[in-house]
Design a protein around this motif. Sequence first.
Motif, PDB file in Angstrom:
ATOM      1  N   LEU A  53      -9.607  -3.250  -2.301  1.00  0.00           N
ATOM      2  CA  LEU A  53      -9.109  -1.881  -2.298  1.00  0.00           C
ATOM      3  C   LEU A  53      -7.646  -1.905  -1.877  1.00  0.00           C
ATOM      4  CD1 LEU A  53      -9.918   1.096  -2.687  1.00  0.00           C
ATOM      5  CD2 LEU A  53     -10.397   1.176  -0.228  1.00  0.00           C
ATOM      6  N   MET A  54      -6.771  -1.440  -2.747  1.00  0.00           N
ATOM      7  CA  MET A  54      -5.337  -1.521  -2.485  1.00  0.00           C
ATOM      8  C   MET A  54      -4.911  -0.420  -1.517  1.00  0.00           C
ATOM      9  SD  MET A  54      -4.285  -2.352  -6.412  1.00  0.00           S
ATOM     10  CE  MET A  54      -2.609  -2.854  -6.118  1.00  0.00           C
ATOM     11  N   ARG A  55      -3.879  -0.706  -0.768  1.00  0.00           N
ATOM     12  CA  ARG A  55      -3.428   0.210   0.269  1.00  0.00           C
ATOM     13  C   ARG A  55      -2.806   1.463  -0.336  1.00  0.00           C
ATOM     14  NH1 ARG A  55      -3.570  -2.494   4.969  1.00  0.00           N
ATOM     15  NH2 ARG A  55      -3.360  -4.749   4.933  1.00  0.00           N
ATOM     16  N   ALA A  56      -3.098   2.594   0.303  1.00  0.00           N
ATOM     17  CA  ALA A  56      -2.487   3.837  -0.150  1.00  0.00           C
ATOM     18  C   ALA A  56      -0.997   3.851   0.121  1.00  0.00           C
ATOM     19  CB  ALA A  56      -3.168   5.026   0.535  1.00  0.00           C
ATOM     20  N   ASP A  61       6.538   4.437  -4.337  1.00  0.00           N
ATOM     21  CA  ASP A  61       6.610   4.842  -5.735  1.00  0.00           C
ATOM     22  C   ASP A  61       5.213   4.736  -6.338  1.00  0.00           C
ATOM     23  OD1 ASP A  61       6.949   5.131  -8.426  1.00  0.00           O
ATOM     24  OD2 ASP A  61       8.690   3.815  -8.562  1.00  0.00           O
ATOM     25  N   ILE A  62       4.518   5.888  -6.463  1.00  0.00           N
ATOM     26  CA  ILE A  62       3.142   5.851  -6.957  1.00  0.00           C
ATOM     27  C   ILE A  62       3.079   5.316  -8.381  1.00  0.00           C
ATOM     28  CG2 ILE A  62       3.248   8.254  -7.780  1.00  0.00           C
ATOM     29  CD1 ILE A  62       0.201   6.508  -6.232  1.00  0.00           C
ATOM     30  N   GLY A  63       4.115   5.618  -9.183  1.00  0.00           N
ATOM     31  CA  GLY A  63       4.129   5.119 -10.554  1.00  0.00           C
ATOM     32  C   GLY A  63       4.225   3.616 -10.600  1.00  0.00           C
ATOM     33  N   GLN A  64       5.086   3.049  -9.740  1.00  0.00           N
ATOM     34  CA  GLN A  64       5.212   1.589  -9.702  1.00  0.00           C
ATOM     35  C   GLN A  64       3.909   0.956  -9.270  1.00  0.00           C
ATOM     36  OE1 GLN A  64       7.822   0.042  -6.734  1.00  0.00           O
ATOM     37  NE2 GLN A  64       8.025  -1.950  -7.736  1.00  0.00           N
ATOM     38  N   ARG A  65       3.243   1.555  -8.293  1.00  0.00           N
ATOM     39  CA  ARG A  65       1.983   0.997  -7.807  1.00  0.00           C
ATOM     40  C   ARG A  65       0.920   1.027  -8.899  1.00  0.00           C
ATOM     41  NH1 ARG A  65      -1.449   3.956  -4.447  1.00  0.00           N
ATOM     42  NH2 ARG A  65       0.310   5.237  -3.838  1.00  0.00           N
ATOM     43  N   ARG A  66       0.860   2.125  -9.644  1.00  0.00           N
ATOM     44  CA  ARG A  66      -0.125   2.199 -10.724  1.00  0.00           C
ATOM     45  C   ARG A  66       0.186   1.166 -11.810  1.00  0.00           C
ATOM     46  NH1 ARG A  66      -3.240   6.948 -11.181  1.00  0.00           N
ATOM     47  NH2 ARG A  66      -3.832   7.536  -9.054  1.00  0.00           N
ATOM     48  N   ARG A  67       1.472   1.013 -12.161  1.00  0.00           N
ATOM     49  CA  ARG A  67       1.824   0.014 -13.180  1.00  0.00           C
ATOM     50  C   ARG A  67       1.444  -1.380 -12.718  1.00  0.00           C
ATOM     51  NH1 ARG A  67       6.619   2.928 -13.299  1.00  0.00           N
ATOM     52  NH2 ARG A  67       7.769   1.235 -12.288  1.00  0.00           N
ATOM     53  N   ARG A  68       1.682  -1.664 -11.444  1.00  0.00           N
ATOM     54  CA  ARG A  68       1.359  -2.982 -10.909  1.00  0.00           C
ATOM     55  C   ARG A  68      -0.147  -3.214 -10.945  1.00  0.00           C
ATOM     56  NH1 ARG A  68       4.357  -5.208  -5.500  1.00  0.00           N
ATOM     57  NH2 ARG A  68       3.949  -7.414  -5.829  1.00  0.00           N
ATOM     58  N   GLY A  94     -10.231   7.872  -4.790  1.00  0.00           N
ATOM     59  CA  GLY A  94      -9.440   8.554  -3.766  1.00  0.00           C
ATOM     60  C   GLY A  94      -7.961   8.253  -3.864  1.00  0.00           C
ATOM     61  N   GLY A  95      -7.482   8.055  -5.094  1.00  0.00           N
ATOM     62  CA  GLY A  95      -6.079   7.729  -5.280  1.00  0.00           C
ATOM     63  C   GLY A  95      -5.724   6.290  -5.003  1.00  0.00           C
ATOM     64  N   ARG A  96      -6.728   5.447  -4.656  1.00  0.00           N
ATOM     65  CA  ARG A  96      -6.464   4.043  -4.337  1.00  0.00           C
ATOM     66  C   ARG A  96      -7.108   3.140  -5.389  1.00  0.00           C
ATOM     67  NH1 ARG A  96      -8.127   3.102   1.842  1.00  0.00           N
ATOM     68  NH2 ARG A  96      -7.155   1.075   1.380  1.00  0.00           N
ATOM     69  N   PRO A  97      -6.326   2.310  -6.073  1.00  0.00           N
ATOM     70  CA  PRO A  97      -6.897   1.391  -7.060  1.00  0.00           C
ATOM     71  C   PRO A  97      -7.793   0.354  -6.382  1.00  0.00           C
ATOM     72  CG  PRO A  97      -4.509   1.599  -7.298  1.00  0.00           C
ATOM     73  CD  PRO A  97      -4.859   2.206  -5.991  1.00  0.00           C
TER      74      PRO A  97
END
Length: 549
Positions: A53-56, A61-68, A94-97
Amino acid sequence: MPHGFPPDLSPLHPDDHGIRIPGYRIVGRLGEGGMGVVYAALDARRQPVALKLMRAEMSPDIGQRRRRFHSEVRTLRRVRDEHIVPLLDAGVSGGRPWLATAYVPGQNLQRCGRLSGPRLLLLARGVARALHAIHRAGVVHRDLKPSNVMIRPDGVPVVLDFGIARSLADTGLTGTGAPPVGTAGTISPERYRGVSAPPADVFAWGCLVVFAATGRQPFSGSSPEEVMHRVLHGQPDLHGFTGPLADLAVRAMARDAGARPTAHQLVEALGSAEAPARSAPPRSGRSAGDTATLLVLEMQRHHDDPLPWLRRNRERLVGEARRLGVADRALLDLLHNLPEEGLSSAAVEEALAVLAVRLAPHERPRYRGHPVDEDGLVALACGGAAEQALLRRLLGERSLIVERYAARHLCRHGLCVGKYLGRGCRILRRLRSEVAAVVAHTREPLRELRHQIWAEHDALGHPRILLPPDRELTDRVHATALLVRRRSSELDRHREEVLALRCPTRWWASQQEAVLRADPNTDRGLAWVVIASVAADTARRFAEAAAAE
C-alpha cells in the motif's frame, strides 16, 4: 503463523486496522519502505499474498504519483520470470494505490549471511536471469540490493520491489537528469550523473554478488558522500573474494558503463561457470566439481519427483559409488531396487539423502530440496506451514535426517574439522539437542494453557477461539524454539510482541507474567517465551472478539 507467513510476523499498527481493500484481509506487516508499507494478507481463497500500500504523503504531486503507480503496474505485468515476484492484482483504495504480489517465503539476502559454492552460483545466476527479463521488457530496476532479493527455502533467489523501477520508454518519469534514487553502495557512477540505463543494474549485480560472498559491500564509507566518492574514483574492495565469479563481478562494476557485460552476457557466462573455489578444500580429497558431486547436485534438483530421474541414472550412481569405494551392499541394492519397491515418498527422500552424503559428503546437505544446516534450518523456521512441518520432522524425530545424514556431512566449521573429523557437524548436533530441550519444557505448560483457554471461553460466552490444531502447534513450537534459541534479536522481538499485546483474559495475563519472569539463559525460560509467542494469535482473536462487543 498460519497461512504460510513466518511465526515472527510483525503485528499491525493501530492505524492499520482501518485499512480496507476489497478481496483481501490484512493480517500483519512484512516490511516498510520509502514508497509504502508491505502487508501480509490473505486473498479470497485464503492464500497468502504480499500487499503493498503506497503512502498517501509520498508525493505532493498526485498526478506524478498516479503515473508512477501505473508505470509500476505496467512494468510488473510485462516481466515474467521464475526469479521475479509476480504481480497478482492492483488498484486504488481510499486514494492510495496498492499492489498484490505473490508472497515469497524465506529470508532476504541481507539477513541470510554469506553464501558459497553452489548457493552463491545459484544466487548470481538467478538474479542475472531476473535482470535479463527486466531489461528485455524495457525496464531498469534501479534499486537492486540485498534486502530486495529473497532467498526461498529451496535456495532459489527472487527479486522483489519494483517500487522505483522505471520504464525506459517512459520519458516523463526517467532518463538523463533523474536523481539517483536508490541505495548508496549499489548506485553506479553514471546514475550519480543522472543517467539510468540497464548497465546500472549490472553494476548493482556485481555489488550484490560481492556482498553475498563476503557479507560486506565492495563500496562502503561512513557517509553517503564518502560512498559516492569511492564509487566515482576508487576500486571495489572484494574482501578476499576470488575466482571466476569474482572476476565477473569486477567486470560488472567497471566505472565505464560500456565496459560492463549485459545481463544476457552474465546469464551466458554463468551458465557454463563452475562454483567459485572454496576457502578451504573438502577434507574428503575430492574437488567440488567432480563427477560424483555434480551427480548429487543434479539429483537434488529433482527432489519433487525423484523416481523418474533415478530410473534414468541409477547405473551412473552405482558406477560412481563403486569408483569411490562405497562398499555398502545394502545401499547398492537399494539403488538397483528403489524405483520398483513401492516405498513411501519419505523413504525415497531419506534414501536419496543417505546416498548424497556417501557420494559428496562435503556438499551442503539437503533434504527434500531444502538445505539442512544451521542457516537452512533457520530458513525453514521462517517459512510457511509446510516448511515448519519439515523442520519439526528434521529436529523432532531423532532417527531421521539430522542424526543420520546432515550431522555426518564434512562441514567446514573449524571446531568440527579440527577435532571431530569423521564424526560429523558438532554444531548441528548441538543445535538439535538445544531445540529439543526447549521443546520438552513446553509440553505440560501448553496442555495446561489449552485447558485455561477452554475454561475462559466458556466463562466469557465467546465462540470457540482455540489454539491451532496439535500438529500445527507442534510445528510452530519447534520453529519458534529454533529462532529464539539461535538469535538474541529474535528472542527480544518475540518477548516485545508478547508483552505489547493487550488481551482482556486471565490466561493471557498469566502468559505475559511468565514471560516477564522468564530467564532467557535457561531452557525453561525460553520455553515460556515460545509458548506465549505461539499463543499470541489466539490472544489477538480474543481481543478482537472483546472489542467487537
